[in-house]
Motif scaffolding. Structure first.
Motif, short mmCIF file in Angstrom:
data_model
loop_
_atom_site.label_atom_id
_atom_site.label_comp_id
_atom_site.label_asym_id
_atom_site.label_seq_id
_atom_site.Cartn_x
_atom_site.Cartn_y
_atom_site.Cartn_z
N GLU A 237 37.84 41.68 45.98
CA GLU A 237 36.69 42.33 46.64
C GLU A 237 35.48 41.42 46.64
O GLU A 237 34.75 41.34 47.63
CB GLU A 237 36.37 43.65 45.92
N ASP B 245 30.88 46.68 37.20
CA ASP B 245 31.33 46.17 38.51
C ASP B 245 32.68 45.52 38.35
O ASP B 245 32.77 44.33 38.15
CB ASP B 245 30.31 45.17 39.08
N ASN B 246 33.70 46.26 38.41
CA ASN B 246 33.75 47.66 38.74
C ASN B 246 34.69 48.36 37.78
O ASN B 246 35.54 49.16 38.19
CB ASN B 246 34.18 47.81 40.21
N ASP C 175 31.86 52.10 43.65
CA ASP C 175 31.62 50.69 43.31
C ASP C 175 30.14 50.39 43.16
O ASP C 175 29.67 49.39 43.66
CB ASP C 175 32.24 49.82 44.43
ZN LIG Z 1 31.71 45.80 42.98
#
Ligand SMILES: [Zn+2]
Length: 533
Positions: free
Chosen positions: A352, A318-319, A380
């Motif tokens: 994110e 991730d990620n 993702d």
């Molecule tokens: Zn992620």
């Protein structure tokens, strides 16, 4: 067997390279070359090892992510690809140092745990103190009345798990009655603990939240939390807002130990030495790489994956794996398909994890790209091979997706479930930042490999979790999809699915997944001060 055939058989056995069987549904030479490059000359392992092991986790606002941004730019430029770091805002600058947490009494044991993100450390010294459990209080003023008893102590703010064995272990070995009893006990304890926190008038958020901040004001030595991830040895480790005292996460086992010693008045003391440094507001960047289109430069095919991570592990699945999928796909494309019809853009997003901030900012700052977007592919959800590909609620465009997939070699395509028309992502990952404008943005869904329990936001999200064959599969698939979307004679239509299915539809309301109306766009956070839980 003829002599020649026999020799060939011996050579085949002796050859170190594994030749992967190919069953093409296409005579397209570019697809064949992408396959050869992606499967037989992959750089995915090498790139992922540098990113995961040497650069490490990439929390937004840290020197680690900046080093990563610079590495991406340098890597692209070494392949002759235009790349840049594009600032979209600023964030709380912070550097993680070492964390050491020891139980000193009634016996000595070094504990497994780490500082939460954006937490203060201990200022270069050891802090040794007794522990106290967050009490059950009637209300916020009762908490305030109690706070003097917490002064100078480490406060335990999480529920101790009754067992750190995963449920599947109980299911396999436990007597069914005792398994049921444990679960009932745990459910009750969880409900009661949540009520205990709520009664304080403060919240833990994902880490120690506003409660941690209030405890800090009261002069506690530090805040001890534990967010078990329901598997062997895994905790989810997020952030704190304590900027004067440390907030740490302890493993399920060690938190339980300290809690029981405290509860039974067995005199536990902890010694914490944690280093961290606040660096003031720092600029934050998306890394953008571009190969200009030769025939339709104002139409765009995008590769998308967030680059930031939480930071208790290496941010590998991730990620990191989504990042490497896009990076490696672009390497393949630059080599095999250097003069694309449409402009190819890669977005490696920051922020994110705090609300899709990098991608939302990019979409807001580049309306021309949103307007000219032919297709965006985002990945993702871990290291697994792609098994789900949805048309995101675009009806006519569903046909284009079907056409592209019919050109993908069976070894890759056979794993993929296509969903038509599917539903638009309302959040979750960065494709949502584009689809909210009605632009064709698609998520490539990976098979799980127990992502949610074992690697997503955990202390065990590390390089060894990569499944290299799946990662190569994904980079190769993405390169092929980008090529096919770029070459498509049609520009994708943007007509959307109907949501008005009426209240009497027999299937569950979200049988097709996602929201029941087209999701609206959300403003990105471009500053840490806007970030509140
Ligand atoms: Zn992620």
């Amino acid at each position: 067997m003829s002599r020649a055939l026999c020799l060939a058989a011996i050579l085949a056995v002796a050859a170190p390279t594994v030749v992967v069987a190919q069953t093409y549904t296409t005579s397209d030479q570019t697809i064949r070359q992408i396959w050869a490059e992606g499967m037989n000359s992959s750089q995915a392992y090498k790139l992922a090892q540098v990113l995961s092991d040497s650069i490490g986790p990439r929390l937004t606002g840290t020197p680690g992510i900046k080093r990563g941004n610079d590495w991406l730019v340098a890597t692209y430029r070494s392949w002759g690809v235009d790349a840049r770091n594009e600032q979209y805002g600023k964030w709380k600058g912070w550097r993680r140092g070492t964390t050491h947490i020891d139980l000193m009494t009634p016996r000595v044991r070094t504990l497994e745990g780490t500082l939460l993100a954006w937490s203060a450390g201990t200022g270069g010294k050891d802090v040794t103190a007794a522990t106290v459990i967050l009490p059950e209080v009637a209300d916020s003023s009762a908490l305030v009345a109690w706070l003097s008893q917490a002064k100078g102590k480490f406060v335990l703010v999480s529920m101790p798990q009754p067992t750190c064995r995963p449920d599947d272990n109980w299911r396999q070995f436990g007597d069914s009655v005792s398994f049921a009893r444990m679960r009932a006990m745990r459910d009750t304890a969880t409900t009661r603990w949540n009520a205990r926190v709520t009664a304080t008038g403060y919240a833990l958020g994902l880490g120690t939240g506003t409660l941690g901040k209030r405890l800090q004001e009261a002069g506690v030595a530090g805040v001890i939390a534990s967010r078990w991830s329901n598997g062997w040895g895994v905790n989810k480790v997020f952030d704190s807002r304590t900027d004067k005292v440390p907030s740490v996460d302890l493993s399920c086992e060690d938190y339980g130990l300290v809690y029981r010693l405290t509860e039974n008045n067995q005199g536990p003391t902890l010694r914490v030495r944690a280093e961290s440094e606040f660096l003031g507001d720092v600029p934050v960047f998306n890394t953008i790489a571009t190969i200009k289109g030769s025939q339709k430069p104002d139409e765009y095919v995008m590769l998308s994956a967030h680059f930031d991570s939480w930071d208790a592990g290496s941010g590998t699945t991730d990620n990191g794996t989504g990042t490497i999928t896009m990076l490696e796909a672009l390497r393949i494309l630059k080599k095999i398909y250097p003069n694309p019809k449409r402009t190819i853009v890669v977005g490696h997003w920051s922020g994110e994890e705090q609300g899709l901030n990098g991608s939302r900012a990019f979409a807001a700052d580049h309306p021309e790209i949103v307007k000219g977007l032919q297709a965006l592919f985002n990945q993702d959800n871990g290291t697994g091979r792609i098994v789900n590909f949805s048309a995101s609620g675009f009806t006519t465009a569903s046909g284009n997706l079907a056409k592209w997939m019919s050109n993908i070699p069976a070894e890759i395509a056979r794993n993929v479930n296509l969903s038509f028309p599917g539903a638009p992502a309302g959040g979750g990952s960065d494709n949502a930042s584009f689809v909210c404008y009605g632009a064709p943005a698609f998520g490539l869904g990976a098979t799980s490999w127990d992502y949610g329990t074992y690697t997503w936001h955990t202390n065990r999200d590390t390089f060894d979790k990569i499944v290299l064959d799946d990662l190569k599969n994904n980079a190769t698939l993405t390169a092929m999809l980008v090529y096919l979307a770029s070459e498509d004679p049609e520009t994708l239509a943007r007509d959307k699915r109907v949501f008005d299915q009426g209240p009497d539809v027999r299937r569950p309301a979200n049988a097709l997944g996602g929201p029941q109306s087209w999701p609206a766009c959300t403003e990105p956070l471009r500053d840490y001060s806007q970030y509140r839980r």
